[in-house]
Write an enzyme that holds these catalytic residues in place. Sequence first.
Site, short mmCIF file in Angstrom:
data_model
loop_
_atom_site.label_atom_id
_atom_site.label_comp_id
_atom_site.label_asym_id
_atom_site.label_seq_id
_atom_site.Cartn_x
_atom_site.Cartn_y
_atom_site.Cartn_z
CB THR A 39 -0.86 0.01 1.12
OG1 THR A 39 -1.80 -1.51 1.15
CG2 THR A 39 -1.82 1.19 1.24
CG ASP A 225 -4.03 -1.69 -1.63
OD1 ASP A 225 -3.32 -2.59 -1.78
OD2 ASP A 225 -4.02 -0.90 -0.46
P1 ATP Z 1 -0.89 -5.53 3.81
O1 ATP Z 1 -0.55 -6.79 2.99
O2 ATP Z 1 -1.32 -6.19 5.08
O3 ATP Z 1 -1.96 -4.72 2.92
P2 ATP Z 1 1.10 -3.95 2.96
O4 ATP Z 1 2.05 -4.72 1.89
O5 ATP Z 1 0.23 -3.09 2.20
O6 ATP Z 1 0.44 -4.76 3.95
P3 ATP Z 1 1.95 -1.64 4.03
O7 ATP Z 1 0.74 -1.41 4.89
O8 ATP Z 1 2.20 -0.53 2.97
O9 ATP Z 1 2.08 -3.06 3.90
O10 ATP Z 1 3.13 -1.31 5.12
C1 ATP Z 1 3.26 -2.02 6.26
C2 ATP Z 1 3.89 -1.26 7.34
O11 ATP Z 1 5.37 -1.38 7.13
C3 ATP Z 1 3.47 -0.01 7.40
O12 ATP Z 1 3.69 0.69 8.62
C4 ATP Z 1 4.43 1.00 6.58
O13 ATP Z 1 4.64 2.37 6.79
C5 ATP Z 1 5.83 0.20 7.02
N1 ATP Z 1 7.04 0.33 5.67
C6 ATP Z 1 6.65 -0.30 4.43
N2 ATP Z 1 7.80 -0.18 3.72
C7 ATP Z 1 8.53 0.59 4.60
C8 ATP Z 1 10.03 0.76 4.51
N3 ATP Z 1 10.66 0.67 3.27
N4 ATP Z 1 10.54 1.38 5.50
C9 ATP Z 1 9.92 1.41 6.77
N5 ATP Z 1 8.61 1.09 6.97
C10 ATP Z 1 8.13 0.65 6.05
MG MG Z 2 -1.87 -2.98 2.01
#
Ligand code: ATP
Ligand code: MG
Length: 745
Positions: A39, A225
């Site tokens: 996301t 998404d």
């Molecule tokens: P889900 O599958 O549950 O939807 P997602 O893949 O969409 O998860 P995100 O919600 O975008 O994951 O990110 C998870 C957490 O990790 C968030 O708090 C995000 O801010 C943090 N995060 C993602 N990438 C990084 C990064 N490169 N450095 C630090 N924190 C990160």
């Molecule tokens: Mg997500």
Amino acid sequence: MNDFLNHKAFIDLNEPQKEAVKTLQGPLLVLSGAGTGKTRVLTARLANLLYSKTTKPWNILAVTFTNKAAKEMRTRLENLIGPSANSVWLGTFHSIAARILRENAELVGLTSNYTIITPDDQVRLLKQIMLDYDIDTKKFTPKAMSNLIAGWKDKGQKPEEVDNSSNDYFANGRAISIYKTYQLRLKTLNSADFGDLLLYNLNIFSDHPDVLTQYHSKLSYFLVDEYQDTNVIQYLWLRLLAEKSKNICCVGDDDQSIYGWRGAQVGNILKFEKDYPSATVIKLEENYRSTGRILEAANSVISNNKERLGKNLKTSSEQGEKIDLISVWDGLEEARKTSVEIENLFSNGLRHDQMAVLVRAGHQTRQFEERFVDIGIPYKVIGAKFYERLEIRDALAYLRVVQQPNDDLALERIINVPKRGIGTSTTSMIHSYARKKDISFFLATEELLMTDELRPNVKKTLRDLINQFIEWNRDSKEISHTDLTLKVLEESGYLFHWQNDKSIEGEGRLENLKELINAMSGFENLQGFLEHISLVMDGDSQAEAGEVSLMTLHAAKGLEFDVVFLPGWEEGLFPSQRSIDELGLAGLEEERRLAYVGITRARKRLFITFAANRQIHGLWQGSIPSRFISELPKQNLNENIEGNLGADASSYSQIEFDDSRNNISYGPGYFRAKQNKINGIDLYRAPKTQNEAFKSTAVFDNGQRVFHQKFGMGKVISSEGDKLNIFFDKAGEKRVISNFVKLIE
Ligand code: ATP
Ligand code: MG
């Protein structure tokens, strides 16, 4: 010069994430596990599209799974690029489709102020139709019928496209016919249900290629998404819109596909590369959300699924604390122990809004709520649909009639709310008249008011009400929608009704009505607000700072909390027996993905509980720990098991449970054809076709002797269409409707 590449939001990303954010042209798939930043990448890529001036905000369409997620994304985007973020088409499939339908409503026989009917209206309407068809609605429930229709719509099937074989088992083989009638009724009501939004979009695109071409030139960048949970119709919709530019970026995780029961096709994400052979595919492996132990637990559980691409997540975070596995005697103790943990965490400085209780079935929240109320833990049930509250539905029904007098369902709902002495015999009469003449309930009432069919006191009440609606409609063009709402609620007596209600609920309902008006003030006009209500408030209320979130696992997708409680890990409840019964192994694997979603919502601490006894439908049943418990890595558990409760989950229990949160209650405006015949005149059975309606209207000649159920015997003096002037032997001259008169041979 693209400044975004120097922006912190870009620099902080890892290499594969950067790669995805920089890939702006052509199809792109990011297929990765939970918490790997999908996301985050999607939002950054959106910002990059604008920073790099690749395209204009209004050429971008971004789809999120909930409106809350859309709101969050918009806020983040605004911080990154400023107010132009507002021009991006950003929302759920439903909200974007509603907008496209509004722009083209006349192409499918609606007008641009069409109403989106709520699920309870949908069920009410279906019930009316099914009764007309003489279907036993106890055996074949309107709710089941509405699910059937929703399923067809999710597959993109209009009534004439539904395969006949799927018709056989329901409603004596008349399901497709009911579907057809339902669609016709919706059209006369100038309404669409949720499923229609995308279906109509699709019809418009295929029947009017010029319209699709217009959208092709309007929209040239697509971001989606949670792509693993798109269903057939969403998939087709996206494909059509993106077929020209092919600039489509989808992110998702096959292990988190949890809406199969609603027609989601995990296959959509798996065949992305086939659909777009030039696609770039990027995988992210580093999880930034959870501790090592939590991640190991998630990996371990999901590895038991056969149907998956297979990927392991890693993290550079610390191992963290062990997962607490707690056995309890029953649901009460579960709620009590959970609340104790919450209080401990809170006294150690953790905010309530960083904690969540995620349940498998909606009804599980009740015991937690009761406990939290008792000891004063602030909480919010996320996903209790705003419009499902009685007072909100009533208030909205008033507003809908003001906005669109032909909204029959809304008018029928509130015609006697608060009580005005308009009983079911009156509403049945109006309803029947409306159906026979194929006009709206509102118009039918107006017409009947010109006759003597109604008792004088009923007539006066109805005339006043109709006049009020006419006046409110006039007001709606002059005063603000918030003032209008207050005026309507006051003048209709609705506010007074609750002010006078001495029950505990009365006060809460007034508060909710206030909240409704507050919520409205953020919208330009009534129409915008009504649309928002039916789409956006749908399960999207947000926990405020300081409240523990209580919600279903399904509603928790994409979210994260420091501490997560997962109660009810028992066979039958989780995995849900119904899922397994209906879908077998596929059902079980979907349940396991749900477990994976639940576990991966937690950042730091995870509590899993299971009870030895559950009360299901009022009966106590012994329960067996969920098989998912035995799939957790033992070394990561802090087991708090009493007695022999921790026995291995090796067999199924046969627990039946009901996870439907939609306990539909019929509003006072709802009426049934209990008394459908008066003096042999069928008042209720509506004509199946317009022709039949005309056939059943007898033609009366002047001088004929007739019988009217209220005025008795009389003689026709003159007639005008279906209105007759009759001189009754006892009652004198009256104007009545021919349908309510029987010819005396
Ligand atoms: P889900 O599958 O549950 O939807 P997602 O893949 O969409 O998860 P995100 O919600 O975008 O994951 O990110 C998870 C957490 O990790 C968030 O708090 C995000 O801010 C943090 N995060 C993602 N990438 C990084 C990064 N490169 N450095 C630090 N924190 C990160
Ligand atoms: Mg997500």
